[in-house]
Design an enzyme around this catalytic site. Structure first.
Site, PDB file in Angstrom:
ATOM      1  CB  THR A 168     -12.085  -4.635   7.588  1.00 57.95           C
ATOM      2  OG1 THR A 168     -12.854  -3.389   8.219  1.00 57.95           O
ATOM      3  CG2 THR A 168     -11.824  -4.254   6.201  1.00 57.95           C
ATOM      4  CE1 TYR A 207     -13.256   7.454  10.217  1.00 54.45           C
ATOM      5  CE2 TYR A 207     -15.375   6.897   9.371  1.00 54.45           C
ATOM      6  CZ  TYR A 207     -14.260   6.544   9.325  1.00 54.45           C
ATOM      7  OH  TYR A 207     -13.794   5.861   8.355  1.00 54.45           O
ATOM      8  CG  ASN A 215      -6.102   1.880   4.321  1.00 51.24           C
ATOM      9  OD1 ASN A 215      -7.282   2.389   3.879  1.00 51.24           O
ATOM     10  ND2 ASN A 215      -5.838   0.861   4.477  1.00 51.24           N
ATOM     11  CE  LYS A 229     -11.359   8.222   7.129  1.00 52.33           C
ATOM     12  NZ  LYS A 229     -10.018   7.794   6.486  1.00 52.33           N
ATOM     13  CB  SER A 258     -12.512   9.806   1.981  1.00 53.05           C
ATOM     14  OG  SER A 258     -13.551  10.708   2.924  1.00 53.05           O
ATOM     15  CB  THR A 314       4.147   2.022   6.067  1.00 55.80           C
ATOM     16  OG1 THR A 314       2.920   2.724   5.661  1.00 55.80           O
ATOM     17  CG2 THR A 314       4.941   2.147   4.792  1.00 55.80           C
ATOM     18  CG  ASP A 347       3.485   7.067  14.516  1.00 61.60           C
ATOM     19  OD1 ASP A 347       2.445   7.334  14.217  1.00 61.60           O
ATOM     20  OD2 ASP A 347       3.653   7.017  16.078  1.00 61.60           O
TER      21      ASP A 347
END
Length: 255
Positions: A158, A123, A58, A127, A109, A7, A31
């Site tokens: 990434t 951030y 994720n 988490k 996380s 997704t 979404d």
């Protein structure tokens, strides 16, 4: 050999990146900030494959920068995706897992969901929230045969530190100019040089989904393993050093 529902907000991009999977792949728009979108995607997944055995949460991005340089609106957006988005998807999937008395929920996380980071307070807060929620949720769902695993990756190669994924502070204060510039240089030096291999991470997630007794917490990457181990030792030392003052806050024991 597994059947996967992938997704994202851009279904065309999903199809391109996962081309060649055949009927084992079902790409759906989802979404995480939209209740209707979440509900429709979960219903479509169940209609297509009959059940959801493993949920991987994720979705997320990094809102980086000093707390005072991050507007309330930016903080709300961070939590809307990283925290409340995870809550929405899990809430939609849980009735199906409870009905079957089986399931795995893997919540991504971060190592900064255990160890705070200079220049990443917002951030990290999102988490840390996922970490604490996952641990508590796992205790609630164990009676239904559902396992919850919080996963704490270090730096993986990434696009996380690219502008397409990362958001920088949207305010500017002169007192933070030097530290913010240093943090920007540090992130740039990491970007696309990270030790973590995303493909190896994916294989680790498949292993966690299949193991009979998965851990409640999994640390991914040598950097995360070292950082979390150091935090655990620091916490042990802190408790020992302040134990007398800690226990002094109890009512006196009756003789």
């Amino acid at each position: 050999g597994d059947r996967v529902v992938a997704t994202g907000r851009d279904v065309a991009r999903l199809g391109e990146s996962l081309a060649g999977a055949g009927d084992s792949l079902f790409a759906l728009r989802l979404d995480v900030t939209d209740d209707a979108s979440v509900g429709a995607a979960v219903a479509a997944a169940v209609a297509r494959f009959g059940c959801i055995d493993v949920l991987v949460n994720n979705a997320g991005y990094g809102q980086l920068g000093a707390f005072e340089e991050t507007s309330p609106e930016a903080i709300e957006r961070q939590f809307e995706t990283n925290v409340f988005g995870v809550f929405r998807v899990t809430r939609a999937v849980l009735p199906h897992m409870r009905a079957r008395r089986a399931g795995r929920i893997i919540n991504i996380s971060s190592m900064v969901g255990i160890v705070g980071a200079d220049g990443g307070a917002v951030y990290a807060a999102s988490k840390f929230a996922v970490t604490g929620w996952s641990e508590s949720l796992g205790k609630e769902l164990a009676r239904f045969g559902i396992f919850v695993i919080s996963v704490h990756p270090g730096y993986f190669r990434t696009d996380f530190l690219d502008g397409s994924s990362m958001k920088s502070a949207d305010l500017s204060l002169s007192d933070y100019a030097e530290s913010s510039a240093a943090a920007t240089r540090r992130r740039a030096s990491y970007n696309h040089n990270q030790a973590g291999d995303p493909a190896a991470f994916g294989r680790a997630m498949v292993a966690l989904a299949a193991v009979a007794e998965p851990p409640a917490m999994f640390v991914a990457g040598s950097d995360a393993a070292a950082l979390v181990a150091a935090k655990a030792e620091a916490m042990r030392e802190n408790v020992a050093a302040w134990r007398d003052l800690s226990v002094s806050t109890d009512f006196p024991r009756k003789p």
